[in-house]
Design a protein around this motif. Sequence first.
Motif, PDB file in Angstrom:
ATOM      1  N   GLY A 131       0.797  -1.220   0.000  1.00  0.00           N
ATOM      2  CA  GLY A 131       0.000   0.000   0.000  1.00  0.00           C
ATOM      3  C   GLY A 131       0.829   1.268   0.000  1.00  0.00           C
ATOM      4  O   GLY A 131       1.901   1.324   0.602  1.00  0.00           O
ATOM      5  N   LEU A 132       0.311   2.296  -0.682  1.00  0.00           N
ATOM      6  CA  LEU A 132       0.991   3.588  -0.807  1.00  0.00           C
ATOM      7  C   LEU A 132       0.028   4.714  -0.459  1.00  0.00           C
ATOM      8  O   LEU A 132      -1.155   4.650  -0.801  1.00  0.00           O
ATOM      9  CB  LEU A 132       1.467   3.803  -2.247  1.00  0.00           C
ATOM     10  N   VAL A 133       0.559   5.748   0.187  1.00  0.00           N
ATOM     11  CA  VAL A 133      -0.201   6.974   0.407  1.00  0.00           C
ATOM     12  C   VAL A 133       0.795   8.131   0.462  1.00  0.00           C
ATOM     13  O   VAL A 133       1.922   7.967   0.931  1.00  0.00           O
ATOM     14  CB  VAL A 133      -1.068   6.922   1.692  1.00  0.00           C
ATOM     15  N   ILE A 134       0.367   9.275  -0.055  1.00  0.00           N
ATOM     16  CA  ILE A 134       1.202  10.481  -0.030  1.00  0.00           C
ATOM     17  C   ILE A 134       0.580  11.456   0.951  1.00  0.00           C
ATOM     18  O   ILE A 134      -0.633  11.694   0.923  1.00  0.00           O
ATOM     19  CB  ILE A 134       1.300  11.121  -1.428  1.00  0.00           C
ATOM     20  N   PHE A 135       1.423  12.020   1.819  1.00  0.00           N
ATOM     21  CA  PHE A 135       0.981  13.053   2.744  1.00  0.00           C
ATOM     22  C   PHE A 135       2.103  14.076   2.853  1.00  0.00           C
ATOM     23  O   PHE A 135       3.212  13.740   3.265  1.00  0.00           O
ATOM     24  CB  PHE A 135       0.657  12.458   4.117  1.00  0.00           C
ATOM     25  N   GLY A 136       1.827  15.288   2.413  1.00  0.00           N
ATOM     26  CA  GLY A 136       2.869  16.312   2.392  1.00  0.00           C
ATOM     27  C   GLY A 136       3.976  15.900   1.433  1.00  0.00           C
ATOM     28  O   GLY A 136       3.716  15.514   0.303  1.00  0.00           O
ATOM     29  N   ARG A 137       5.219  15.948   1.907  1.00  0.00           N
ATOM     30  CA  ARG A 137       6.373  15.540   1.085  1.00  0.00           C
ATOM     31  C   ARG A 137       6.676  14.055   1.244  1.00  0.00           C
ATOM     32  O   ARG A 137       7.651  13.565   0.690  1.00  0.00           O
ATOM     33  CB  ARG A 137       7.615  16.335   1.489  1.00  0.00           C
ATOM     34  N   ASN A 138       5.868  13.347   2.035  1.00  0.00           N
ATOM     35  CA  ASN A 138       6.172  11.957   2.347  1.00  0.00           C
ATOM     36  C   ASN A 138       5.337  10.971   1.557  1.00  0.00           C
ATOM     37  O   ASN A 138       4.125  11.141   1.405  1.00  0.00           O
ATOM     38  CB  ASN A 138       5.952  11.697   3.842  1.00  0.00           C
ATOM     39  N   LEU A 139       6.013   9.937   1.074  1.00  0.00           N
ATOM     40  CA  LEU A 139       5.363   8.783   0.474  1.00  0.00           C
ATOM     41  C   LEU A 139       5.483   7.669   1.504  1.00  0.00           C
ATOM     42  O   LEU A 139       6.594   7.258   1.857  1.00  0.00           O
ATOM     43  CB  LEU A 139       6.072   8.376  -0.823  1.00  0.00           C
ATOM     44  N   PHE A 140       4.338   7.220   2.034  1.00  0.00           N
ATOM     45  CA  PHE A 140       4.331   6.140   3.010  1.00  0.00           C
ATOM     46  C   PHE A 140       4.005   4.833   2.298  1.00  0.00           C
ATOM     47  O   PHE A 140       3.171   4.804   1.396  1.00  0.00           O
ATOM     48  CB  PHE A 140       3.299   6.404   4.107  1.00  0.00           C
ATOM     49  N   VAL A 141       4.645   3.763   2.729  1.00  0.00           N
ATOM     50  CA  VAL A 141       4.452   2.451   2.119  1.00  0.00           C
ATOM     51  C   VAL A 141       4.365   1.391   3.216  1.00  0.00           C
ATOM     52  O   VAL A 141       5.083   1.456   4.209  1.00  0.00           O
ATOM     53  CB  VAL A 141       5.592   2.122   1.121  1.00  0.00           C
ATOM     54  N   LYS A 155       1.610  -8.755  10.652  1.00  0.00           N
ATOM     55  CA  LYS A 155       2.233  -9.796   9.838  1.00  0.00           C
ATOM     56  C   LYS A 155       2.025  -9.583   8.348  1.00  0.00           C
ATOM     57  O   LYS A 155       2.757 -10.129   7.541  1.00  0.00           O
ATOM     58  CB  LYS A 155       1.699 -11.172  10.232  1.00  0.00           C
ATOM     59  N   PHE A 156       1.004  -8.817   7.973  1.00  0.00           N
ATOM     60  CA  PHE A 156       0.711  -8.615   6.557  1.00  0.00           C
ATOM     61  C   PHE A 156      -0.011  -7.287   6.372  1.00  0.00           C
ATOM     62  O   PHE A 156      -1.212  -7.238   6.189  1.00  0.00           O
ATOM     63  CB  PHE A 156      -0.150  -9.770   6.027  1.00  0.00           C
ATOM     64  N   LEU A 157       0.747  -6.205   6.446  1.00  0.00           N
ATOM     65  CA  LEU A 157       0.165  -4.887   6.196  1.00  0.00           C
ATOM     66  C   LEU A 157      -0.024  -4.762   4.694  1.00  0.00           C
ATOM     67  O   LEU A 157       0.885  -5.031   3.927  1.00  0.00           O
ATOM     68  CB  LEU A 157       1.096  -3.790   6.711  1.00  0.00           C
ATOM     69  N   ASN A 158      -1.214  -4.344   4.296  1.00  0.00           N
ATOM     70  CA  ASN A 158      -1.492  -4.305   2.869  1.00  0.00           C
ATOM     71  C   ASN A 158      -1.754  -2.895   2.373  1.00  0.00           C
ATOM     72  O   ASN A 158      -0.990  -2.369   1.588  1.00  0.00           O
ATOM     73  CB  ASN A 158      -2.670  -5.219   2.544  1.00  0.00           C
ATOM     74  N   ASP A 159      -2.812  -2.274   2.804  1.00  0.00           N
ATOM     75  CA  ASP A 159      -3.136  -0.951   2.278  1.00  0.00           C
ATOM     76  C   ASP A 159      -2.934   0.093   3.359  1.00  0.00           C
ATOM     77  O   ASP A 159      -2.788  -0.222   4.536  1.00  0.00           O
ATOM     78  CB  ASP A 159      -4.575  -0.926   1.773  1.00  0.00           C
ATOM     79  N   ILE A 160      -2.917   1.346   2.960  1.00  0.00           N
ATOM     80  CA  ILE A 160      -2.682   2.455   3.870  1.00  0.00           C
ATOM     81  C   ILE A 160      -3.409   3.665   3.311  1.00  0.00           C
ATOM     82  O   ILE A 160      -3.523   3.822   2.094  1.00  0.00           O
ATOM     83  CB  ILE A 160      -1.172   2.712   4.032  1.00  0.00           C
ATOM     84  N   THR A 161      -3.937   4.507   4.198  1.00  0.00           N
ATOM     85  CA  THR A 161      -4.615   5.733   3.777  1.00  0.00           C
ATOM     86  C   THR A 161      -4.420   6.779   4.864  1.00  0.00           C
ATOM     87  O   THR A 161      -4.034   6.465   5.978  1.00  0.00           O
ATOM     88  CB  THR A 161      -6.110   5.491   3.468  1.00  0.00           C
ATOM     89  N   VAL A 162      -4.703   8.019   4.531  1.00  0.00           N
ATOM     90  CA  VAL A 162      -4.608   9.123   5.489  1.00  0.00           C
ATOM     91  C   VAL A 162      -5.875   9.951   5.385  1.00  0.00           C
ATOM     92  O   VAL A 162      -6.426  10.112   4.300  1.00  0.00           O
ATOM     93  CB  VAL A 162      -3.334   9.983   5.230  1.00  0.00           C
ATOM     94  N   ASP A 163      -6.352  10.438   6.555  1.00  0.00           N
ATOM     95  CA  ASP A 163      -7.540  11.293   6.513  1.00  0.00           C
ATOM     96  C   ASP A 163      -7.118  12.761   6.559  1.00  0.00           C
ATOM     97  O   ASP A 163      -5.932  13.088   6.621  1.00  0.00           O
ATOM     98  CB  ASP A 163      -8.536  10.931   7.625  1.00  0.00           C
ATOM     99  N   GLY A 164      -8.069  13.662   6.538  1.00  0.00           N
ATOM    100  CA  GLY A 164      -7.831  15.094   6.498  1.00  0.00           C
ATOM    101  C   GLY A 164      -7.161  15.655   7.736  1.00  0.00           C
ATOM    102  O   GLY A 164      -6.644  16.765   7.723  1.00  0.00           O
ATOM    103  N   LYS A 165      -7.157  14.889   8.826  1.00  0.00           N
ATOM    104  CA  LYS A 165      -6.519  15.338  10.068  1.00  0.00           C
ATOM    105  C   LYS A 165      -5.092  14.800  10.210  1.00  0.00           C
ATOM    106  O   LYS A 165      -4.443  15.052  11.208  1.00  0.00           O
ATOM    107  CB  LYS A 165      -7.355  14.910  11.263  1.00  0.00           C
TER     108      LYS A 165
END
Length: 170
Positions: free
Chosen positions: A118-128, A156-166
């Motif tokens: 899973g990938l998410v972008i927040f600010g200058r950061n790409l989280f995986v 043991k198996f992180l798959n997806d990731i997301t960020v909310d408005g806060k």
Amino acid sequence: DLTLLRFMKQSSDHPIKPLIPETYYLKGFLFQVSSLILALLFLFIPSGHAFNASNFDSPESIIVDSEDGSYYVSNINGDFAAKDGNGYISKIDPTGKTVIQKFIGSKPEESTLHAPKGLVIFGRNLFVTDIDTVKGFDKETAKPTVVVDLSKLGAKFLNDITVDGKGFIY
């Protein structure tokens, strides 16, 4: 900074079934991203268009950067659960041309990716998400910004990731 706020355990009315390992994924973690500002993240989203890209190794996720239209693709490149150091993130420009095949993951001395998903972008950061760890990278330089090892909490198996408005990462 990435702060773990809560570890969400399996509820008693939803037990883990040993013969169905997917039920284990109902556990979760709640993070907060601090010292970053979420400012109109979805304004000026570039218009989409179709393109064909190839030469990936078990691609799992894709995300578009709303600021510049670049795409990031997570490549497992091996077994989806193996800590083999083969994984990488590709960066593609808005027209579909691969800018850097191994944008993140080409320099093991900086940060190893095993099976990024899973990938998410927040600010200058790409989280995986990477098996049992959440890793953050500067989306311009590919340099690591944060590593959160969740194996001690049972991940043991992180798959997806997301960020909310806060700034909470799920």
